[in-house]
Scaffold this motif. Structure first.
Motif, short mmCIF file in Angstrom:
data_model
loop_
_atom_site.label_atom_id
_atom_site.label_comp_id
_atom_site.label_asym_id
_atom_site.label_seq_id
_atom_site.Cartn_x
_atom_site.Cartn_y
_atom_site.Cartn_z
N ARG A 267 0.72 -1.27 -0.32
CA ARG A 267 0.53 0.07 0.04
C ARG A 267 1.14 1.07 0.01
O ARG A 267 -0.02 2.50 0.04
CB ARG A 267 -0.82 0.07 1.41
N ARG B 95 -17.97 -3.68 -3.78
CA ARG B 95 -18.32 -4.98 -3.40
C ARG B 95 -19.81 -5.32 -2.28
O ARG B 95 -20.13 -6.23 -2.91
CB ARG B 95 -17.37 -5.09 -2.96
N GLU C 117 0.34 6.07 1.47
CA GLU C 117 -0.43 5.31 1.33
C GLU C 117 -1.59 5.08 0.56
O GLU C 117 -2.19 6.14 0.91
CB GLU C 117 -0.98 4.88 3.00
N VAL C 118 -1.71 3.92 -0.03
CA VAL C 118 -2.78 4.22 -1.44
C VAL C 118 -4.57 3.31 -0.71
O VAL C 118 -3.87 2.85 -0.02
CB VAL C 118 -2.54 2.96 -2.23
N ARG C 119 -4.82 3.92 -0.78
CA ARG C 119 -6.54 3.74 0.28
C ARG C 119 -7.22 2.93 -0.26
O ARG C 119 -6.65 3.60 -1.97
CB ARG C 119 -6.91 5.43 0.88
N ASP C 120 -8.56 2.53 -0.16
CA ASP C 120 -9.69 1.68 -1.09
C ASP C 120 -10.03 3.29 -2.04
O ASP C 120 -10.26 3.85 -1.38
CB ASP C 120 -9.87 0.88 -0.01
N ASP C 121 -10.39 2.53 -3.21
CA ASP C 121 -11.13 3.20 -3.92
C ASP C 121 -12.29 3.05 -3.45
O ASP C 121 -13.48 2.29 -2.80
CB ASP C 121 -11.25 2.45 -4.89
N VAL C 122 -13.31 4.23 -3.16
CA VAL C 122 -14.97 4.01 -2.47
C VAL C 122 -16.19 3.60 -3.27
O VAL C 122 -17.14 2.64 -3.13
CB VAL C 122 -15.43 5.76 -2.16
N GLU C 123 -15.30 3.98 -4.50
CA GLU C 123 -16.46 2.87 -5.58
C GLU C 123 -16.91 1.50 -5.69
O GLU C 123 -17.11 0.66 -5.92
CB GLU C 123 -16.44 3.48 -7.21
N ASP C 124 -15.14 0.74 -5.46
CA ASP C 124 -14.81 -0.52 -5.70
C ASP C 124 -15.38 -1.01 -4.43
O ASP C 124 -16.42 -2.34 -4.28
CB ASP C 124 -13.48 -0.74 -5.45
N ARG C 125 -15.53 -0.40 -2.94
CA ARG C 125 -16.74 -0.52 -2.10
C ARG C 125 -17.60 -0.56 -2.39
O ARG C 125 -18.44 -2.03 -2.07
CB ARG C 125 -15.95 0.12 -0.63
#
Length: 144
Positions: free
Chosen positions: A28, A118, A107-115
């Motif tokens: 990350r 999912r 740090e690379v954060r998770d993409d909100v759209e991916d969440r």
């Protein structure tokens, strides 16, 4: 003119470089990602140099027999790979610096759209499971 068989030490070195580079690429931290890309670039350069075969004479016609000549293509490709790795590294360093200035960390954060996607897929899977259970219950009642 053709490259000989690769030695075991070089094969192990290439395997270690590629595996360490890909491991760092999956982290990350942007700095670890950049270091992973640089290590993969070094592995590519070593691979191209080992594919070129043993050292030989310059490929100039008339001065040397063909069997003693070195293939210049792997050397040219390694030089090109060095330039590409350097350019990609400087670009990624600039992106990492910009990210650390704007966000305060690398740090690379998770993409909100991916969440969101999912969660939607999980909800659809749960709905399908509920539908399957209802169909099974209906079938059992019809059999009775």
């Amino acid at each position: 003119m053709t490259g000989g068989p690769i030695n075991v030490v070089m094969a192990i070195t290439l395997g270690v470089l590629y595996s360490a580079g890909f491991y760092l690429l999956l982290q990350r931290s942007l700095m670890r990602i950049i270091i992973g890309i640089v290590i993969i670039g070094h592995g590519a350069n070593l691979f191209l140099q080992s594919a070129g075969g043993p050292p030989g004479r310059p490929p100039i016609l008339g001065g040397v027999e063909v069997e003693e000549m070195t293939d210049p293509l792997p050397q040219a490709m390694a030089l090109t790979a060095i330039v590409i790795t350097f350019a990609l590294s400087t670009f990624l360093l600039a992106l990492a610096y910009r990210s650390s200035v704007l966000l305060g960390h690398d740090e690379v954060r998770d993409d909100v759209e991916d969440r969101r996607i999912r969660r939607l897929q999980q909800r659809l899977a749960e709905d399908e499971d509920d539908d399957d259970e209802n169909e099974t219950d209906d079938h059992e009642e019809a059999v009775r």
